[in-house]
Design an enzyme around this catalytic site. Structure first.
Site, PDB file in Angstrom:
ATOM      1  N   GLU A   1      -5.946   6.604  -1.155  1.00 20.00           N
ATOM      2  CA  GLU A   1      -5.855   5.497  -0.204  1.00 20.00           C
ATOM      3  C   GLU A   1      -6.452   4.224  -0.789  1.00 20.00           C
ATOM      4  OE1 GLU A   1      -4.342   5.277   2.726  1.00 20.00           O
ATOM      5  OE2 GLU A   1      -3.576   7.296   2.403  1.00 20.00           O
TER       6      GLU A   1
ATOM      7  N   HIS B   1       0.834  -1.203   0.000  1.00 19.98           N
ATOM      8  CA  HIS B   1       0.000   0.000   0.000  1.00 19.98           C
ATOM      9  C   HIS B   1       0.870   1.255   0.000  1.00 19.98           C
ATOM     10  CE1 HIS B   1      -3.353   2.653   1.406  1.00 19.98           C
ATOM     11  NE2 HIS B   1      -2.337   3.273   1.998  1.00 19.98           N
ATOM     12  N   GLU B   2       1.872   1.289   0.867  1.00 16.66           N
ATOM     13  CA  GLU B   2       2.725   2.473   0.969  1.00 16.66           C
ATOM     14  C   GLU B   2       3.604   2.632  -0.269  1.00 16.66           C
ATOM     15  OE1 GLU B   2       2.151   4.607   3.171  1.00 16.66           O
ATOM     16  OE2 GLU B   2       0.839   3.379   4.418  1.00 16.66           O
TER      17      GLU B   2
ATOM     18  N   HIS C   1       1.685   4.306  -3.076  1.00 20.70           N
ATOM     19  CA  HIS C   1       1.608   5.768  -3.029  1.00 20.70           C
ATOM     20  C   HIS C   1       2.793   6.394  -3.761  1.00 20.70           C
ATOM     21  CE1 HIS C   1      -1.894   6.272  -0.594  1.00 20.70           C
ATOM     22  NE2 HIS C   1      -1.380   5.737   0.499  1.00 20.70           N
TER      23      HIS C   1
END
Length: 307
Positions: A218, A157-158, A161
């Site tokens: 997100e 997920h990070e 980004h």
């Protein structure tokens, strides 16, 4: 008098419409620009053109400096875990599996100097700065009792980004919204209105729009992170147990409308929605058929296994 009031009402209505159109124009821009996503797996559309407002690589340089300062401060406070720490070894091993599958999402990622570090803190947090600078806090590992699969979901997920350049995108949108608010204030003054008031209204509308953008980022991070985890041999179903765990420690979350993160239940629904796209990738990575994959086993009492 009635005519003046009607004219004033019509003019204000037109001005309000202009404010909404300005925000809407910027809001609609993410559909533009190139799509670097792999041909199989999830499809999150094209990267936002708004990231181009910020010079290419500018945020990466700033992020590298900030990351170095953060690590130096942690080192001085004896909060930076050493290279031989079991959790550091674990995090870097997971990252080593994931990074090769991250590169196709963004050509710039091949040039990044990837780093993974662990900071001793009770914070339930982790991040990946532009340029591949990853940090985990012991609080998120210990409080949530994360499995390797759940760590991979957070890390993916990070990383997503950074790959999708959400930082540059948000900076570009913020600059655009700020500029639009000032221009509308000037326009309002030329029409006899209070320019500061109108600029303030536009700025407030822009802030709400930016919250919406952040929630979308997100969600995109979750989806792309699932893809990265699955290709790397980590079970994307861990995303369900991860957010169930997060829900147990995040009972006082801000109202969904004013939150930069989607509600936990919404995230879980979105994660499940993409199982058909990512589970075949995971099965292939594990060398088994989709039908022979066992359920994902939860390691916390009260959180059920995921089929």
């Amino acid at each position: 008098m009635m005519k003046i009031l009607k004219h004033h009402h019509f003019a204000m209505k037109s001005l309000t419409t202009s404010l909404l159109l300005a925000a809407g124009l910027i809001y609609g821009l993410p559909v533009l620009a190139q799509n670097n996503a792999p041909q199989e797996g999830v499809n999150v559309g094209k990267m936002s053109i708004m990231r181009k407002i910020v010079p290419s690589g500018a945020l990466e340089g700033q992020a590298a400096q900030q990351y170095m300062q953060t690590m130096q401060t942690a080192q001085q406070k004896r909060e930076l875990a050493p290279d031989n720490h079991p959790q550091v070894i674990r995090l870097r091993a997971i990252a080593k599996k994931m990074i090769p599958f991250a590169l196709p999402w963004n050509p710039r990622a091949k040039e990044w100097k990837w780093e993974v570090n662990l900071i001793a803190s009770t914070q339930i947090n982790a991040y990946c700065m532009p340029g591949g600078k990853i940090a985990f806090y012991t609080g998120i590992l210990d409080t949530l009792k994360l499995t390797d699969d759940e760590v991979a979901m957070i890390m993916g997920h990070e990383i997503a980004h950074a790959l999708r350049e959400h930082g540059a995108e948000r900076a570009g949108k913020s600059m655009a919204m700020s500029g639009a608010a000032k221009l509308l204030g000037i326009f309002a003054e030329s029409k006899g209105y209070d320019g500061n008031m109108v600029a303030g209204i536009a700025g407030t509308a822009g802030n709400v729009a930016m919250l919406k953008f952040s929630r979308e980022d997100e969600t995109e991070g979750d989806i792309v992170g699932m893809d990265l985890a699955a290709r790397s041999g980590f079970d994307p179903r861990a995303g369900v147990t991860l957010w169930q765990k997060m829900g147990l420690v995040n009972q006082k979350a801000p109202p969904k409308w004013l939150s930069t993160h989607p509600a936990g239940e919404d995230r879980i629904k979105e994660i499940r929605k993409h199982f058909p796209e990512v589970m075949p990738l995971y099965a292939r990575a594990k060398g088994v058929s989709l039908a022979n994959l066992p359920p994902y086993r939860s390691n916390v009492k009260g959180i059920p296994d995921v089929q």
